[in-house]
Motif scaffolding. Structure first.
Motif: not given
Length: 510
Positions: A264-288
Protein backbone atom coordinates in the motif's frame (compact mmCIF):
# COMPACT_ATOMS: atom_id res chain seq x y z
CA UNK A 1 45.48 32.83 -21.37
CA UNK A 2 41.99 31.60 -22.30
CA UNK A 3 39.15 34.14 -21.99
CA UNK A 4 36.64 34.21 -19.12
CA UNK A 5 33.76 33.03 -21.34
CA UNK A 6 35.69 29.86 -22.14
CA UNK A 7 36.30 29.32 -18.43
CA UNK A 8 32.57 29.47 -17.69
CA UNK A 9 31.85 26.69 -20.19
CA UNK A 10 34.48 24.40 -18.65
CA UNK A 11 34.11 25.11 -14.94
CA UNK A 12 31.45 22.63 -13.80
CA UNK A 13 33.86 20.71 -11.55
CA UNK A 14 36.13 23.66 -10.73
CA UNK A 15 34.70 24.59 -7.33
CA UNK A 16 34.60 20.98 -6.19
CA UNK A 17 38.20 20.39 -7.24
CA UNK A 18 39.39 23.47 -5.38
CA UNK A 19 37.45 22.51 -2.26
CA UNK A 20 38.72 18.93 -2.24
CA UNK A 21 42.31 20.03 -2.90
CA UNK A 22 42.08 22.53 -0.06
CA UNK A 23 40.69 19.98 2.38
CA UNK A 24 43.16 17.29 1.40
CA UNK A 25 45.94 19.75 2.13
CA UNK A 26 44.35 20.64 5.49
CA UNK A 27 43.88 24.30 4.56
CA UNK A 28 41.06 26.54 5.71
CA UNK A 29 39.61 29.07 3.26
CA UNK A 30 41.48 31.75 5.22
CA UNK A 31 44.72 29.80 4.70
CA UNK A 32 44.14 29.47 0.96
CA UNK A 33 43.16 33.12 0.53
CA UNK A 34 46.29 34.21 2.42
CA UNK A 35 48.53 32.03 0.24
CA UNK A 36 46.92 33.43 -2.91
CA UNK A 37 47.59 36.97 -1.66
CA UNK A 38 51.28 36.13 -1.29
CA UNK A 39 51.36 34.96 -4.92
CA UNK A 40 49.47 37.94 -6.42
CA UNK A 41 47.50 40.26 -4.14
CA UNK A 42 45.71 41.94 -7.03
CA UNK A 43 44.18 38.68 -8.37
CA UNK A 44 43.78 36.74 -5.12
CA UNK A 45 40.22 35.76 -4.01
CA UNK A 46 38.83 36.94 -0.69
CA UNK A 47 37.53 34.33 1.74
CA UNK A 48 33.91 35.09 0.89
CA UNK A 49 34.58 34.97 -2.86
CA UNK A 50 36.51 31.72 -2.46
CA UNK A 51 33.50 30.27 -0.63
CA UNK A 52 31.24 31.19 -3.56
CA UNK A 53 33.71 29.62 -6.02
CA UNK A 54 33.73 26.36 -4.08
CA UNK A 55 29.92 26.28 -3.97
CA UNK A 56 29.67 26.90 -7.71
CA UNK A 57 28.15 30.36 -7.27
CA UNK A 58 31.02 32.18 -8.96
CA UNK A 59 33.60 31.39 -11.64
CA UNK A 60 37.08 32.84 -11.05
CA UNK A 61 38.71 34.98 -13.70
CA UNK A 62 41.54 33.44 -15.68
CA UNK A 63 44.03 35.46 -13.61
CA UNK A 64 42.50 34.34 -10.30
CA UNK A 65 42.50 30.68 -11.38
CA UNK A 66 46.15 30.98 -12.33
CA UNK A 67 46.95 32.19 -8.80
CA UNK A 68 45.05 29.26 -7.22
CA UNK A 69 46.79 26.84 -9.58
CA UNK A 70 50.18 28.24 -8.52
CA UNK A 71 49.38 27.69 -4.83
CA UNK A 72 48.55 24.02 -5.46
CA UNK A 73 51.30 23.52 -8.07
CA UNK A 74 48.78 22.39 -10.67
CA UNK A 75 48.35 23.26 -14.30
CA UNK A 76 45.30 25.47 -14.93
CA UNK A 77 43.80 22.84 -17.24
CA UNK A 78 43.66 20.38 -14.33
CA UNK A 79 40.83 22.40 -12.75
CA UNK A 80 38.64 22.37 -15.85
CA UNK A 81 36.22 19.81 -17.29
CA UNK A 82 38.85 18.59 -19.73
CA UNK A 83 40.34 16.60 -16.83
CA UNK A 84 37.41 15.44 -14.64
CA UNK A 85 39.47 13.00 -12.54
CA UNK A 86 37.24 11.00 -10.21
CA UNK A 87 39.62 11.42 -7.28
CA UNK A 88 39.58 15.18 -7.77
CA UNK A 89 35.80 15.57 -7.68
CA UNK A 90 34.78 12.84 -5.20
CA UNK A 91 34.92 13.83 -1.52
CA UNK A 92 37.36 11.87 0.61
CA UNK A 93 35.26 10.20 3.32
CA UNK A 94 38.29 9.03 5.25
CA UNK A 95 37.42 5.97 7.34
CA UNK A 96 33.73 6.64 7.72
CA UNK A 97 31.45 3.72 7.00
CA UNK A 98 28.83 2.95 4.41
CA UNK A 99 29.08 2.83 0.65
CA UNK A 100 31.44 5.10 -1.23
CA UNK A 101 30.18 8.60 -1.87
CA UNK A 102 29.74 10.25 -5.23
CA UNK A 103 30.31 13.83 -6.23
CA UNK A 104 27.06 15.72 -6.77
CA UNK A 105 28.51 17.50 -9.75
CA UNK A 106 27.88 19.42 -11.94
CA UNK A 107 26.20 21.22 -9.05
CA UNK A 108 23.48 22.84 -11.17
CA UNK A 109 22.13 19.34 -11.98
CA UNK A 110 22.04 18.46 -8.27
CA UNK A 111 20.22 21.51 -7.03
CA UNK A 112 17.40 21.01 -4.53
CA UNK A 113 14.80 21.87 -7.15
CA UNK A 114 16.08 19.26 -9.62
CA UNK A 115 16.51 16.55 -6.97
CA UNK A 116 12.96 17.13 -5.73
CA UNK A 117 11.77 16.23 -9.22
CA UNK A 118 14.26 13.47 -10.06
CA UNK A 119 14.16 11.41 -6.82
CA UNK A 120 10.39 10.68 -6.90
CA UNK A 121 10.71 9.78 -10.59
CA UNK A 122 13.59 7.42 -9.77
CA UNK A 123 11.56 5.75 -7.00
CA UNK A 124 8.57 5.35 -9.28
CA UNK A 125 10.61 3.69 -12.03
CA UNK A 126 12.55 1.37 -9.71
CA UNK A 127 9.59 0.33 -7.55
CA UNK A 128 11.19 1.56 -4.33
CA UNK A 129 8.69 2.93 -1.83
CA UNK A 130 9.08 6.26 -0.11
CA UNK A 131 9.45 4.44 3.24
CA UNK A 132 12.24 2.21 1.86
CA UNK A 133 14.08 5.26 0.58
CA UNK A 134 13.65 6.91 3.97
CA UNK A 135 15.30 3.92 5.67
CA UNK A 136 18.15 4.06 3.16
CA UNK A 137 18.71 7.73 3.94
CA UNK A 138 18.72 7.03 7.67
CA UNK A 139 21.13 4.13 7.34
CA UNK A 140 23.52 6.28 5.31
CA UNK A 141 23.28 8.96 8.02
CA UNK A 142 23.89 6.36 10.73
CA UNK A 143 26.92 4.90 8.96
CA UNK A 144 28.34 8.33 8.12
CA UNK A 145 28.31 9.18 11.85
CA UNK A 146 29.49 5.67 12.81
CA UNK A 147 26.61 5.27 15.26
CA UNK A 148 27.63 8.32 17.28
CA UNK A 149 24.45 9.99 18.59
CA UNK A 150 25.37 11.52 21.96
CA UNK A 151 22.03 13.33 22.40
CA UNK A 152 20.13 10.04 22.23
CA UNK A 153 22.61 8.41 24.62
CA UNK A 154 22.12 11.25 27.12
CA UNK A 155 18.33 11.07 26.88
CA UNK A 156 18.40 7.33 27.64
CA UNK A 157 20.84 7.80 30.53
CA UNK A 158 18.62 10.44 32.11
CA UNK A 159 15.72 8.00 32.09
CA UNK A 160 17.56 4.82 33.06
CA UNK A 161 20.19 6.47 35.30
CA UNK A 162 22.82 4.19 33.67
CA UNK A 163 21.43 1.19 35.55
CA UNK A 164 22.40 -2.19 34.10
CA UNK A 165 20.77 -4.60 33.96
CA UNK A 166 17.27 -3.17 34.11
CA UNK A 167 14.75 -5.73 35.34
CA UNK A 168 11.33 -6.12 33.75
CA UNK A 169 9.73 -4.57 36.84
CA UNK A 170 12.05 -1.56 36.56
CA UNK A 171 11.13 -1.18 32.89
CA UNK A 172 7.43 -1.27 33.76
CA UNK A 173 8.02 1.38 36.44
CA UNK A 174 9.84 3.61 33.92
CA UNK A 175 6.97 3.20 31.44
CA UNK A 176 4.50 4.17 34.15
CA UNK A 177 6.71 7.14 35.10
CA UNK A 178 6.50 8.61 31.58
CA UNK A 179 2.71 8.27 31.57
CA UNK A 180 2.24 5.02 29.64
CA UNK A 181 -0.54 2.56 30.43
CA UNK A 182 -0.22 -1.08 29.42
CA UNK A 183 -2.93 -3.41 28.13
CA UNK A 184 -2.40 -6.97 26.98
CA UNK A 185 -3.74 -8.42 23.73
CA UNK A 186 -4.02 -11.88 22.18
CA UNK A 187 -2.45 -12.22 18.75
CA UNK A 188 -0.89 -15.22 17.02
CA UNK A 189 1.72 -15.23 14.24
CA UNK A 190 0.31 -14.86 10.74
CA UNK A 191 1.76 -16.74 7.80
CA UNK A 192 2.97 -14.55 4.96
CA UNK A 193 4.43 -15.44 1.56
CA UNK A 194 7.20 -13.38 0.02
CA UNK A 195 7.73 -12.60 -3.65
CA UNK A 196 9.78 -15.79 -4.09
CA UNK A 197 7.03 -17.96 -2.62
CA UNK A 198 8.86 -18.48 0.68
CA UNK A 199 6.65 -18.82 3.74
CA UNK A 200 7.40 -17.19 7.08
CA UNK A 201 5.53 -15.68 10.01
CA UNK A 202 4.91 -12.22 11.37
CA UNK A 203 3.73 -11.32 14.85
CA UNK A 204 2.42 -7.96 16.03
CA UNK A 205 4.28 -7.57 19.33
CA UNK A 206 2.99 -4.16 20.45
CA UNK A 207 1.45 -0.89 19.30
CA UNK A 208 0.59 2.51 20.76
CA UNK A 209 -2.88 4.04 20.95
CA UNK A 210 -3.22 7.76 21.79
CA UNK A 211 -3.17 9.33 24.18
CA UNK A 212 -1.08 6.99 26.35
CA UNK A 213 -1.81 3.25 26.01
CA UNK A 214 0.58 0.53 24.83
CA UNK A 215 -1.02 -2.71 23.71
CA UNK A 216 1.41 -5.61 24.18
CA UNK A 217 1.09 -9.16 22.92
CA UNK A 218 0.67 -11.66 25.78
CA UNK A 219 3.17 -13.95 24.04
CA UNK A 220 5.94 -11.56 25.11
CA UNK A 221 5.42 -12.58 28.74
CA UNK A 222 7.42 -15.66 27.78
CA UNK A 223 10.05 -13.57 25.96
CA UNK A 224 11.19 -10.99 28.55
CA UNK A 225 14.07 -9.75 26.39
CA UNK A 226 11.70 -8.80 23.55
CA UNK A 227 9.19 -7.38 26.03
CA UNK A 228 11.84 -5.12 27.55
CA UNK A 229 12.90 -3.94 24.08
CA UNK A 230 9.33 -3.06 23.05
CA UNK A 231 8.81 -1.18 26.32
CA UNK A 232 12.13 0.66 25.84
CA UNK A 233 11.22 1.71 22.28
CA UNK A 234 7.80 3.04 23.33
CA UNK A 235 9.42 4.88 26.25
CA UNK A 236 11.81 6.39 23.70
CA UNK A 237 8.91 7.67 21.60
CA UNK A 238 7.42 9.30 24.69
CA UNK A 239 10.67 10.88 25.87
CA UNK A 240 12.00 12.00 22.49
CA UNK A 241 8.79 12.86 20.63
CA UNK A 242 6.24 13.51 23.38
CA UNK A 243 4.06 10.69 21.94
CA UNK A 244 3.70 12.68 18.73
CA UNK A 245 3.38 10.75 15.48
CA UNK A 246 3.33 7.28 17.04
CA UNK A 247 2.09 5.35 14.04
CA UNK A 248 4.50 2.41 13.96
CA UNK A 249 3.30 -1.05 14.89
CA UNK A 250 6.13 -3.19 16.28
CA UNK A 251 6.36 -6.46 14.37
CA UNK A 252 8.54 -9.52 14.83
CA UNK A 253 9.47 -11.27 11.59
CA UNK A 254 10.96 -10.07 8.37
CA UNK A 255 9.38 -7.32 6.32
CA UNK A 256 8.14 -8.83 3.07
CA UNK A 257 7.24 -7.27 -0.24
CA UNK A 258 3.86 -8.97 -0.14
CA UNK A 259 2.89 -7.37 3.17
CA UNK A 260 -0.22 -5.22 2.97
CA UNK A 261 1.73 -2.41 4.66
CA UNK A 262 4.38 -2.49 1.93
CA UNK A 263 2.13 -2.95 -1.09
CA UNK A 264 0.00 0.00 0.00
CA UNK A 265 3.03 2.28 0.25
CA UNK A 266 3.36 4.90 -2.41
CA UNK A 267 6.49 5.41 -4.45
CA UNK A 268 5.99 9.10 -3.79
CA UNK A 269 8.59 10.50 -1.43
CA UNK A 270 6.37 11.69 1.39
CA UNK A 271 7.84 13.99 4.03
CA UNK A 272 5.81 12.13 6.69
CA UNK A 273 7.47 8.85 5.66
CA UNK A 274 10.87 10.40 6.32
CA UNK A 275 9.76 11.83 9.65
CA UNK A 276 8.16 8.63 10.94
CA UNK A 277 11.08 6.47 9.80
CA UNK A 278 13.52 8.82 11.55
CA UNK A 279 11.48 8.76 14.76
CA UNK A 280 11.40 4.97 14.64
CA UNK A 281 15.21 4.93 14.29
CA UNK A 282 15.70 7.35 17.17
CA UNK A 283 13.41 5.32 19.43
CA UNK A 284 15.16 2.07 18.51
CA UNK A 285 18.56 3.61 19.24
CA UNK A 286 17.19 5.01 22.51
CA UNK A 287 15.94 1.53 23.46
CA UNK A 288 19.40 0.03 23.00
CA UNK A 289 21.00 2.85 24.99
CA UNK A 290 18.47 2.43 27.81
CA UNK A 291 18.97 -1.34 28.08
CA UNK A 292 22.76 -1.25 27.54
CA UNK A 293 24.06 2.16 28.73
CA UNK A 294 27.32 3.04 27.04
CA UNK A 295 29.93 3.11 29.82
CA UNK A 296 28.65 0.19 31.95
CA UNK A 297 28.09 -1.93 28.83
CA UNK A 298 31.55 -1.16 27.45
CA UNK A 299 33.06 -2.19 30.80
CA UNK A 300 31.05 -5.44 30.77
CA UNK A 301 32.16 -6.24 27.22
CA UNK A 302 35.75 -5.49 28.15
CA UNK A 303 35.59 -7.93 31.08
CA UNK A 304 34.12 -10.68 28.88
CA UNK A 305 36.11 -10.14 25.68
CA UNK A 306 33.08 -9.00 23.66
CA UNK A 307 31.39 -12.39 23.91
CA UNK A 308 27.85 -12.31 22.55
CA UNK A 309 26.71 -14.45 25.49
CA UNK A 310 26.72 -11.33 27.71
CA UNK A 311 23.19 -10.63 26.46
CA UNK A 312 21.95 -13.40 28.76
CA UNK A 313 23.32 -11.62 31.83
CA UNK A 314 21.38 -8.50 30.89
CA UNK A 315 18.20 -10.29 29.79
CA UNK A 316 18.29 -8.50 26.46
CA UNK A 317 18.17 -10.04 23.00
CA UNK A 318 21.35 -11.00 21.18
CA UNK A 319 20.32 -8.47 18.52
CA UNK A 320 20.30 -5.56 20.99
CA UNK A 321 23.62 -6.68 22.50
CA UNK A 322 25.35 -7.00 19.12
CA UNK A 323 24.00 -3.73 17.73
CA UNK A 324 25.19 -1.94 20.87
CA UNK A 325 28.68 -3.43 20.42
CA UNK A 326 29.05 -1.36 17.26
CA UNK A 327 28.22 1.77 19.29
CA UNK A 328 30.09 1.40 22.56
CA UNK A 329 33.34 -0.16 21.34
CA UNK A 330 36.28 2.26 21.20
CA UNK A 331 37.16 0.59 17.88
CA UNK A 332 34.93 2.21 15.22
CA UNK A 333 35.25 -0.17 12.25
CA UNK A 334 32.29 -2.51 12.83
CA UNK A 335 29.54 -4.04 10.73
CA UNK A 336 26.30 -5.79 11.70
CA UNK A 337 23.84 -7.89 9.67
CA UNK A 338 20.49 -9.46 10.56
CA UNK A 339 19.77 -11.98 7.81
CA UNK A 340 16.64 -14.08 7.35
CA UNK A 341 17.85 -15.64 4.10
CA UNK A 342 20.23 -14.81 1.27
CA UNK A 343 18.81 -11.59 -0.13
CA UNK A 344 16.75 -10.90 3.00
CA UNK A 345 18.67 -8.51 5.20
CA UNK A 346 16.35 -7.05 7.82
CA UNK A 347 18.99 -4.81 9.38
CA UNK A 348 22.35 -3.58 8.19
CA UNK A 349 25.02 -1.36 9.68
CA UNK A 350 28.42 -0.81 8.03
CA UNK A 351 30.58 1.54 10.03
CA UNK A 352 33.55 -0.03 8.27
CA UNK A 353 32.20 0.40 4.74
CA UNK A 354 32.12 -3.35 3.97
CA UNK A 355 30.24 -3.86 0.67
CA UNK A 356 26.80 -5.44 0.90
CA UNK A 357 26.71 -8.95 -0.59
CA UNK A 358 23.15 -8.10 -1.66
CA UNK A 359 20.37 -5.88 -0.43
CA UNK A 360 16.63 -6.00 0.09
CA UNK A 361 15.57 -3.84 -2.85
CA UNK A 362 16.57 -6.27 -5.59
CA UNK A 363 17.53 -9.91 -5.96
CA UNK A 364 20.80 -10.99 -7.53
CA UNK A 365 21.55 -14.13 -9.48
CA UNK A 366 25.12 -14.56 -8.24
CA UNK A 367 25.23 -14.33 -4.44
CA UNK A 368 28.47 -15.35 -2.71
CA UNK A 369 27.60 -18.23 -0.38
CA UNK A 370 30.81 -17.96 1.65
CA UNK A 371 29.75 -15.06 3.90
CA UNK A 372 29.50 -16.49 7.42
CA UNK A 373 26.11 -14.87 8.08
CA UNK A 374 24.56 -16.67 5.09
CA UNK A 375 26.32 -20.02 5.55
CA UNK A 376 24.83 -20.29 9.04
CA UNK A 377 21.27 -19.94 7.74
CA UNK A 378 21.40 -23.35 6.05
CA UNK A 379 24.15 -25.07 8.05
CA UNK A 380 23.78 -26.56 11.55
CA UNK A 381 25.51 -24.52 14.24
CA UNK A 382 28.46 -26.47 15.65
CA UNK A 383 31.10 -24.74 17.76
CA UNK A 384 32.12 -21.17 17.14
CA UNK A 385 31.04 -19.37 14.00
CA UNK A 386 33.99 -16.98 14.09
CA UNK A 387 35.43 -16.45 10.62
CA UNK A 388 38.37 -14.58 9.15
CA UNK A 389 37.42 -13.37 5.66
CA UNK A 390 39.28 -11.64 2.84
CA UNK A 391 37.24 -9.39 0.59
CA UNK A 392 38.28 -7.01 -2.18
CA UNK A 393 37.11 -3.46 -1.50
CA UNK A 394 38.02 -0.87 -4.12
CA UNK A 395 40.39 -3.40 -5.76
CA UNK A 396 42.32 -3.84 -2.53
CA UNK A 397 41.99 -6.84 -0.18
CA UNK A 398 40.76 -6.27 3.37
CA UNK A 399 40.72 -8.69 6.28
CA UNK A 400 37.52 -9.00 8.30
CA UNK A 401 36.55 -11.08 11.29
CA UNK A 402 32.99 -11.79 12.41
CA UNK A 403 30.99 -13.84 14.89
CA UNK A 404 27.51 -15.05 13.96
CA UNK A 405 24.69 -16.57 15.98
CA UNK A 406 21.50 -18.32 14.82
CA UNK A 407 18.35 -17.31 16.71
CA UNK A 408 14.56 -17.35 16.37
CA UNK A 409 12.44 -14.22 16.42
CA UNK A 410 9.21 -13.92 18.44
CA UNK A 411 7.22 -15.19 15.45
CA UNK A 412 9.33 -18.36 15.27
CA UNK A 413 11.39 -17.46 12.18
CA UNK A 414 15.06 -18.52 12.20
CA UNK A 415 17.55 -15.82 11.33
CA UNK A 416 21.26 -15.13 11.78
CA UNK A 417 22.85 -12.16 13.52
CA UNK A 418 26.40 -11.24 12.61
CA UNK A 419 28.78 -8.70 14.17
CA UNK A 420 32.17 -8.12 12.61
CA UNK A 421 35.10 -5.75 12.31
CA UNK A 422 37.57 -4.58 9.67
CA UNK A 423 41.04 -5.64 10.85
CA UNK A 424 43.08 -3.54 8.41
CA UNK A 425 42.96 -0.30 10.49
CA UNK A 426 43.95 -2.25 13.64
CA UNK A 427 46.89 -3.81 11.80
CA UNK A 428 48.01 -0.40 10.52
CA UNK A 429 47.72 1.07 14.03
CA UNK A 430 50.45 -1.35 15.11
CA UNK A 431 52.81 -0.11 12.42
CA UNK A 432 52.27 -3.13 10.16
CA UNK A 433 51.57 -3.08 6.43
CA UNK A 434 47.92 -4.18 6.42
CA UNK A 435 47.64 -4.19 2.63
CA UNK A 436 50.70 -6.42 2.23
CA UNK A 437 49.43 -8.85 4.88
CA UNK A 438 45.98 -8.92 3.23
CA UNK A 439 47.55 -9.60 -0.18
CA UNK A 440 49.59 -12.48 1.27
CA UNK A 441 46.53 -14.00 2.96
CA UNK A 442 44.45 -13.62 -0.20
CA UNK A 443 47.15 -15.31 -2.29
CA UNK A 444 47.30 -18.20 0.19
CA UNK A 445 43.50 -18.60 0.01
CA UNK A 446 43.48 -18.54 -3.78
CA UNK A 447 46.20 -21.21 -3.84
CA UNK A 448 44.19 -23.25 -1.35
CA UNK A 449 41.05 -23.17 -3.50
CA UNK A 450 39.29 -20.44 -1.51
CA UNK A 451 40.15 -21.23 2.10
CA UNK A 452 43.34 -22.01 3.97
CA UNK A 453 44.81 -22.37 7.44
CA UNK A 454 46.23 -18.95 8.22
CA UNK A 455 50.03 -18.92 7.64
CA UNK A 456 52.08 -18.75 10.83
CA UNK A 457 53.61 -15.29 10.19
CA UNK A 458 50.17 -13.76 9.52
CA UNK A 459 48.59 -15.63 12.43
CA UNK A 460 51.12 -14.06 14.80
CA UNK A 461 50.16 -10.53 13.69
CA UNK A 462 46.43 -11.27 13.96
CA UNK A 463 46.71 -12.83 17.41
CA UNK A 464 48.42 -9.70 18.72
CA UNK A 465 45.61 -7.57 17.19
CA UNK A 466 42.98 -9.79 18.86
CA UNK A 467 44.63 -9.31 22.23
CA UNK A 468 44.94 -5.53 21.77
CA UNK A 469 41.28 -5.22 20.76
CA UNK A 470 40.31 -7.70 23.50
CA UNK A 471 37.80 -9.50 21.28
CA UNK A 472 37.80 -13.23 22.02
CA UNK A 473 36.11 -14.35 18.82
CA UNK A 474 38.93 -12.94 16.71
CA UNK A 475 41.26 -15.45 18.37
CA UNK A 476 38.77 -18.24 17.67
CA UNK A 477 38.45 -17.13 14.05
CA UNK A 478 42.23 -17.26 13.63
CA UNK A 479 42.16 -20.95 14.57
CA UNK A 480 39.76 -21.66 11.69
CA UNK A 481 40.55 -21.49 8.00
CA UNK A 482 40.44 -18.03 6.43
CA UNK A 483 37.91 -17.74 3.59
CA UNK A 484 37.72 -15.69 0.44
CA UNK A 485 34.39 -13.91 0.08
CA UNK A 486 33.20 -11.53 -2.61
CA UNK A 487 30.52 -8.91 -3.08
CA UNK A 488 29.11 -10.76 -6.13
CA UNK A 489 29.80 -14.16 -7.64
CA UNK A 490 30.81 -12.56 -10.94
CA UNK A 491 33.93 -11.17 -9.26
CA UNK A 492 34.76 -14.38 -7.40
CA UNK A 493 38.55 -14.57 -6.83
CA UNK A 494 38.57 -18.33 -6.28
CA UNK A 495 40.28 -20.68 -8.72
CA UNK A 496 38.20 -22.28 -10.10
CA UNK A 497 35.52 -19.63 -9.62
CA UNK A 498 32.36 -20.53 -7.67
CA UNK A 499 30.44 -18.62 -10.32
CA UNK A 500 30.63 -19.49 -13.99
CA UNK A 501 28.37 -18.86 -16.97
CA UNK A 502 25.86 -16.93 -14.86
CA UNK A 503 25.25 -19.68 -12.28
CA UNK A 504 26.73 -20.38 -8.88
CA UNK A 505 28.53 -23.72 -8.73
CA UNK A 506 27.51 -24.05 -5.06
CA UNK A 507 23.80 -23.28 -5.22
CA UNK A 508 23.02 -26.11 -2.86
CA UNK A 509 24.94 -24.37 -0.09
CA UNK A 510 22.80 -21.25 -0.16
Amino acid sequence: MRNDQSLMRKSHFLGTKIRNLRKRNNLTMEDLSARCIRVDASSAPSVSYLSMIERGKRVPSAEMLAVIATVFQKDVDWFLDDVPEESAITPDKGRRGGISGMALEPSFLFSNDILQIAIPEMLSQTGISGRQFAHLLIRAHQEHHQNHFPDLERAAEEVGLKRMPLSLDEMLDIAKGVGLKIKWIDSTPQEVIDERGVSSHQLVTSFFEPPSTIYINKMLKNRPSRLKYDLAAHIGHCVLHNKDGLKSVMISGRKLQMDEEVTMQSNTLNAQDILHAWRDFESSFFAGALLCPKVPYRQLLDRHGYEIEVHKQLQVSASVAMRRMTVVSPYPHWHYFDAYAPGKLKAVYRGNGIPLPWGNMRLVEDPCQHWAVFRMISEPSVGTSAQISILNVGNEPRIYCCESIKVEDSAGNPHVLCAGIDLNPAIEAQGKDALSIAHDLKAACVTGGGSVAIPKHIKSDLVSIAKILNINWIERGIKNDARLICSRGAVCPRQPSCYQAGKSQCDGAE
